[in-house]
Design an enzyme around this catalytic site. Structure first.
Site, PDB file in Angstrom:
ATOM      1  CE1 TYR D  50     -16.497 -49.913  20.394  1.00 29.33           C
ATOM      2  CE2 TYR D  50     -17.265 -48.618  18.531  1.00 29.33           C
ATOM      3  CZ  TYR D  50     -16.288 -48.914  19.465  1.00 29.33           C
ATOM      4  OH  TYR D  50     -15.112 -48.209  19.470  1.00 29.33           O
ATOM      5  CD  GLU D  51     -26.038 -48.188  17.571  1.00 23.33           C
ATOM      6  OE1 GLU D  51     -26.533 -47.527  18.489  1.00 23.33           O
ATOM      7  OE2 GLU D  51     -26.101 -47.845  16.392  1.00 23.33           O
ATOM      8  CB  SER D  52     -22.670 -54.027  16.387  1.00 23.61           C
ATOM      9  OG  SER D  52     -21.443 -53.894  17.096  1.00 23.61           O
TER      10      SER D  52
END
Lengths: 261, 282, 282, 261
Positions: D50-52
């Site tokens: 996930y881009e987090s």
């Protein structure tokens, strides 16, 4: 007291130049001894950073290398080497960088690359390492080197890191806004760049050292400040703490560390 | 996915004559056992890249495996010169050594650019110094906003990167801890990679959610070589053998003593012999 | 060295009308309490920068504190639109909102460049899309080695960055853990900074030698505000209040309900009121 | 079986497109449900990112946001957001990126920025977020969107992320070497770019859906593959695992997560 070696007074005088407010990029050898002596005496709040990525480190003993385990184990945090050079050094977060070198000229430019032609060197030295960017990205630079005619030379065969270039205005012309070398601490005297000419000038002689001795040990015609002083001798306490540090170091990994290049 | 191999098989499969090879480790976690395996397998014409070539590169240079060195500081930390490197540069023995020389800042940025799949890196550096005069790979770009001119270096993209790490789990995920240097970047920047580890464990036991981990699918080959960083060290396992670093100065000073040392300590040994140096801190 | 202040004093001393302000946190550790304090102190004409403006920026925009927003994704994550942001952009209420829009990759690189004291960042991005047509700050450089043209963005250098973190020690060193986002970069890139923390402790208790720590001398003001990230969350302390995020949709949809909520929950409160949301995971 | 909703079949078909070998950049909503369904059924070895900053995460429940604590707690490791976009996405380490959007055109270009003129938008959408670089730096792109004439449009008011541009050769002309969108999974059918024209073409209709229904739901004159197939219906096991995942999610944070945009 007079019971100290030339190297010890060099280390003590370098240590005195530091304060608890400093964030210091530490090189191995004399700088490391000086920075840790400062931390153990008058500058307990000093922040020491080694280029291996260790930030706010408080080694019990002096490291042999820039990346000894002791540095990481006693650090506040350890970052990657790209981060160290990008966020911390280039980021402008270091107040004082400590450099040494094989050779220095009158404008405090340093050579640690080669003696002789670059392509066919007479002596191949280790190279610049962090020095080129330390010299321009730290707030100011202190240099520690033992004085000798082979080290303090008229003309460098190679400029590894920038001091005051060719004199007044050199740094500014390159877009460099930091102060550069503000003092050179040797085993015989302390030099500072002349406010006008930027040429290194002796501002204090260590106890028992004469101006003639210093002149002879320097490869260029050395100038002296009008108000030439005597360097205050190391105190008993300073020497005691330094020797204890080096004794702890010797016991931990044998030999007298922190003295090698 | 990472493949578990013996070190000999990992080197045989991944390191080829003429390769651009990075063996990284900033004092810490230097892959000595892997370097010795490269010597035993007699690789030639390598270009070695490394910020701080120390003893392991002195050894590879001394046996004549290396045509070119890309580096920023070449010495025996805290001790002095690398005599084999100097002999190769100054006298061409046993083969001439070409050098491409950078600063630490530039090399660190160049690995970072390689990991980030950029062709070059930008830095505020190389001001007022002579290296750009002798290294045509140091160039510049102009900031499209401020007009400032900044230095550039090409990204480092090794054919193969070799590192040592504390441990891997059985899926092939690798944990690094302590002085992590540029190893993660060097692996991510490379086409192939070999990671030697102190141990292979069921649970990686990363102490923090933000621990430095190379996921399995970013790693080529993994070989368990306990003690494989000796005389360098492994944080949490065993300390640096500073005595060996000091002893190396005399060994490497003369060609004969160097050759004898290599015969006895590299050619006549295997990676398993490093196990004697392995230990785990309590 | 970091200074320990009340949140009210920290905001009074560091946030000025017209400032470029970054309040960062990628879903996690969003500095809500500090944002509310900025609203209470009635700052005006701010330029806000943030990769993912969510509810806290919707609130600041809705009270008319903001002239311009620099961002890459403006929504209520998993719920829908930010109604106050849309009202300001689409209808100019309560004041018109100018936007400077980037991609996440560009914003992340721009903070990174700010932390690294570079004037711009380089990325492989913005290919075949319309944003460069409407944002003149998206430009390009040519690689001096390969001739490839790459996108650039100017570095982000906030006047003040505000973040929330798990804890600080009494010397003012700050620990972040979990989804750390761009917070470290945002603080290092800024002229001034405010860090609110869950607690101030004797020992930072960083779990790894490589934990994410902002040393004391890189931080401006520290204020202890337990629960200060609510309705966002603090890894190791309390979870995200997903219910509030969902409830916000109805609150913010109409101007009146928004105004009433601000009066009751921001203007009539203090930072201490966040403490009710604080807890520490076992 | 016919006991499933249009959204469920969309999720199941998207999940089937993934394998254990994939390293997948996951967006919130339908992509997140599909990726985790794949992980819980036929692709247990899949790596979800996930881009987090959360890498190789294995959430028990679906996250509401891209940065829920669940993602970090079940991840192999969590990196900073600059590192995520530099070393991982731009580094070329992602095999599949999942995107959705407010609007799509026949070349699978997406709009999530504005409806109406950029400076005076009729509807201000959230913006591109990670999409512009996901679209060009991942090995290939899967798109999941419910089919409707408002979403599948003749002409986009704004191109937020690149699909196949204006047709053959568009990506190559921009120096983009990745495949781009290779399939679009809707609640009524699956589309793929035609090998020659690059225009989205229906390759399979979900069970019970007619070609006419699909044509009517699309804003451009839609083409169908010569060998048009029927999408295999979700299996009982697929629906069971998906509903259990959504029930766990509902119990954990209320409401039917993973369905919102």
């Amino acid at each position: 007291m007079s019971d100290y070696t030339p190297t010890e007074i060099m280390t003590v005088v370098a240590a005195r130049a530091l304060s608890s407010k400093d964030v210091c990029f530490v090189g191995i050898g004399a700088p490391s001894a000086a920075c840790n002596l400062a931390r153990l005496t008058h500058a307990p709040g000093i922040t020491l950073i080694y280029e291996s990525g260790t930030i706010d480190t408080k080694p019990e003993v002096l490291p042999l290398s820039i990346g000894d385990g002791e540095l990481c184990e006693t650090a506040l945090t350890t970052v990657s080497v790209p981060e160290m050079f990008r966020y911390w050094l280039q980021g402008g977060r270091i107040t004082v960088g400590f450099l040494g070198g094989a050779q220095i000229d009158r404008f405090a430019n340093l050579n640690t690359t080669v003696v002789g032609p670059y392509d066919h060197p007479k002596v191949r030295l280790p190279g610049g390492g962090g020095a080129p960017e330390i010299a321009t990205n730290c707030g100011e630079i202190f240099i520690t080197m033992a004085l000798s005619p082979r080290a303090f030379v008229e003309k460098l065969p190679f400029i590894t890191s920038l001091g005051h270039g060719t004199g007044p205005g050199s740094r500014a012309a390159l877009g460099v806004t930091t102060k550069g070398p503000t003092r050179v601490i040797t085993d015989m005297c302390v030099m500072e760049p002349d406010p006008e000419s930027r040429e290194l000038t002796v501002v204090s002689l260590h106890p028992g050292v004469t101006a003639d001795q210093v002149k002879e040990a320097c490869g260029w015609p050395l100038k002296f400040a009008a108000d030439l002083k005597e360097t205050p001798a190391p105190t008993a306490e300073e020497i005691k703490v330094l020797r204890e540090l080096q004794e702890r170091t010797r016991l931990k990994h044998g030999g007298k560390q922190g003295e090698a290049a | 996915m990472a493949e578990f191999l013996s070190l000999a098989d990992a080197v045989a499969a991944n390191v080829r004559d003429g390769d651009l090879v990075a063996m990284e480790g900033f004092t810490h976690l230097i892959p000595y056992a892997a370097g010795h395996e490269v010597i035993r397998q007699k690789r030639k014409h390598l270009t070695l890249v490394r910020m701080t070539p120390d003893i392991i590169y002195d050894q590879l240079i001394g046996v004549g495996a290396v045509d070119k060195l890309i580096f920023s500081w070449g010495g025996n930390p805290g001790v002095g010169s690398l005599h084999r490197m100097r002999d190769a540069v100054e006298k061409g023995w046993p083969v001439p050594l070409a050098v491409e020389e950078h600063s630490h800042a530039a090399m660190a940025n160049a690995y970072e650019a390689g990991a980030a799949n950029l062709p070059f890196a930008v830095l505020r550096g190389y001001k007022g110094v002579d290296l750009p005069k002798v290294n045509p790979n140091i160039r510049s770009v102009t900031c499209p906003y401020t007009g400032e001119v900044l230095a550039t270096v090409p990204a480092i993209r090794p054919d193969v990167t070799i590192i040592h790490a504390q441990r891997a789990d059985r899926r092939g995920n690798v944990l690094l801890e302590g002085i992590v240097g540029v190893q993660k970047e060097a692996v991510l920047a490379a086409k192939r990679s070999i990671v030697t580890v102190e141990e292979i464990v069921d649970d990686l036991a990363a102490p923090s959610p933000n621990s430095v981990v190379l996921p399995s699918w970013t790693v080529g080959a993994i070989a368990a070589v306990p003690g494989g960083a000796y005389p360098s060290y492994a944080h949490g396992y065993y300390p640096r053998a500073n005595d060996f670093y000091k002893a190396w100065d005399a060994i490497a000073r003369e060609r004969d003593s160097f050759n004898a040392w290599i015969e006895e300590n590299v050619m006549a040994r295997t990676a398993d012999d490093f196990a004697v140096h392995a230990s785990r801190a309590a």
